[in-house]
Each structure stands twice: as structure tokens, then as C-alpha cells.
Enzyme design. Structure first.
Site, PDB file in Angstrom:
ATOM      1  CB  CYS A  84      -0.958  -0.014   1.181  1.00 35.12           C
ATOM      2  SG  CYS A  84      -0.189   0.332   2.772  1.00 35.12           S
ATOM      3  CB  CYS A 152      13.996  -9.121  12.137  1.00 37.45           C
ATOM      4  SG  CYS A 152      14.788 -10.245  11.012  1.00 37.45           S
TER       5      CYS A 152
END
Ligand SMILES: [Zn+2]
Length: 172
Positions: A84, A152
Site C-alpha cells: 500500500c 527484523c
């Protein structure tokens, strides 16, 4: 004996209301301007992102370490959601964790939400884009000070926009 039972019931009463809360998504920080979740079906992103990115974003797969060029991206700029285009991390929060995945000390406030992930034996904290719900990665508590967080991220779930380029319009 009675006292022990009472203590146990008290302990249960304290623990149980907390359990459902663990399953709910928790937004990290407060966004500078409010973000409306898209509520777009995951299927609808097929074709708008690469097949590899789709697997990570909407089927919660993890890329192989060292497989994304963004691990070594060290220019100034912004890392945005590959689906998005919501900005998720600033380059100032990126650091070398030597894990083979792009790693950050903190996300952009209010743009990421976390959830517990029970796929491994030990629960891990998964996080995703608050706008499209796309899965980005996992957060661990072995990062550098002061926050001690290691966000991460799958590089394939992000796009990098250098500082001198304009951020793209959000996709709906
Ligand atoms: Zn997104």
C-alpha cells in the site's frame, strides 16, 4: 488449603483477561495523522505486488536471509510497504544486525502493529502494516540501545524511496 485455592483463583482471574489481549493487534506509537485501515481482501493485492512479495505480505512467509538488496541499502530515505506504500521505517532507524535481513531500531510511530505469532514452538511477535495488514517481519528484544528492539523485516515486503525522490501516493 482453602487459601491456596483462593490464591489460584485470583491468579487465574488476573491471567485470563490478559490472554485475549495478546491476540489483538497492538499499534506501536501514535501516527502524526490518523491512518484508516483499508480492509481490502488479501486476494485483491495479487498482481499488484510480485508473487514473492505476496507470499510474504499475505501468506506470512519469510524470505531467505541475504536475499534482498535492501539488506545493504544505506542511503538516506524511507522504507515503504510494498503493497500500500505506507512509510514504515526511516533510514535513520536502520542498522546492520548481521542477520541477512534489513533491521531497524524502531518503526514510524503508528504505522506498524504487532501480534503474537504461534507458528514456532516459542511465540514470536509478528508485525504488519497498519493500513493494508501486510505482514512485514518479527520484532525481537536483542536490538541496540536505547530501545533494545530489533525490527527484523523481509526486504521483499518493502520498497526504498531515496530522500531526494518524492514518496509515491498511497495505493488503495
Ligand atoms: Zn501496507
Amino acid at each position: 488449603m482453602k487459601r491456596r485455592i483462593l490464591l489460584q483463583s485470583l491468579a487465574m482471574a488476573v491471567v485470563f483477561p490478559l490472554i485475549p489481549a495478546c491476540f489483538r493487534a497492538q499499534v506501536i506509537g501514535e501516527a502524526s495523522s490518523p491512518i484508516t485501515p483499508l480492509n481490502k481482501p488479501h486476494e485483491a493485492w495479487r498482481g499488484l505486488v510480485s508473487p514473492k512479495a505476496y507470499k510474504i505480505l499475505f501468506e506470512e512467509e519469510t524470505e531467505r536471509p541475504e536475499s534482498s538488496n535492501l539488506v545493504y541499502e544505506d542511503r538516506e530515505g524511507t522504507f515503504i510497504c510494498a503493497a500500500c506504500y505506507l512509510p514504515l521505517f526511516e533510514s535513520s532507524a536502520k542498522y546492520e544486525s548481521n542477520t541477512g535481513w534489513p533491521s531497524f531500531t524502531q518503526p514510524i510511530a503508528g504505522h506498524i502493529a504487532t501480534k503474537l505469532d504461534f507458528k514456532m514452538i516459542k511465540p514470536r511477535t509478528e508485525y504488519h502494516c497498519v493500513r493494508c495488514g501486510g505482514h512485514q517481519g518479527h520484532v525481537f528484544n536483542d536490538g541496540p540501545p536505547p530501545r533494545g528492539e530489533r525490527w527484523c523485516n523481509n526486504g521483499t515486503a518493502l520498497k526504498f524511496v531515496p530522500k531526494d525522490e518524492q514518496l509515491p501516493t498511497l495505493r488503495s
